[in-house]
Design a protein around this motif. Sequence first.
Motif: not given
Length: 98
Positions: A45-74
């Motif tokens: 969709x509208x999310x640039x997954x590659x750019x978002x993951x690159x920015x996210x992966x560069x973070x000092x992150x030690x939390x929870x990362x989840x996927x949210x999907x609320x459409x059909x056939x979730x």
Amino acid sequence: AWCIQAGEDPVNWLERVGDRLYAIHFKDFTFEPNGQFHDTVVGEGALDLAATLDAFWALPFDGSAVIEYEGDDAVEASRQCVEAIRAYLATKGVGANQ
């Protein structure tokens, strides 16, 4: 997706506040011309997954990362989201357990 729906750029948000994140969820929308939105597999969709993951992966992150999907056939769509994220990370040499 909610960031995009609000007219913002997720990558800019990650760069601005990423060092203060304790949790994140990945979600993507497609948008109709009238602004109506629909859940879709991340990166299709509208999310640039590659750019978002690159920015996210560069973070000092030690939390929870989840996927949210609320459409059909979730269950199936969520599986596809996981596969999309894993496939991109594999191009960066990141294994499934990292």
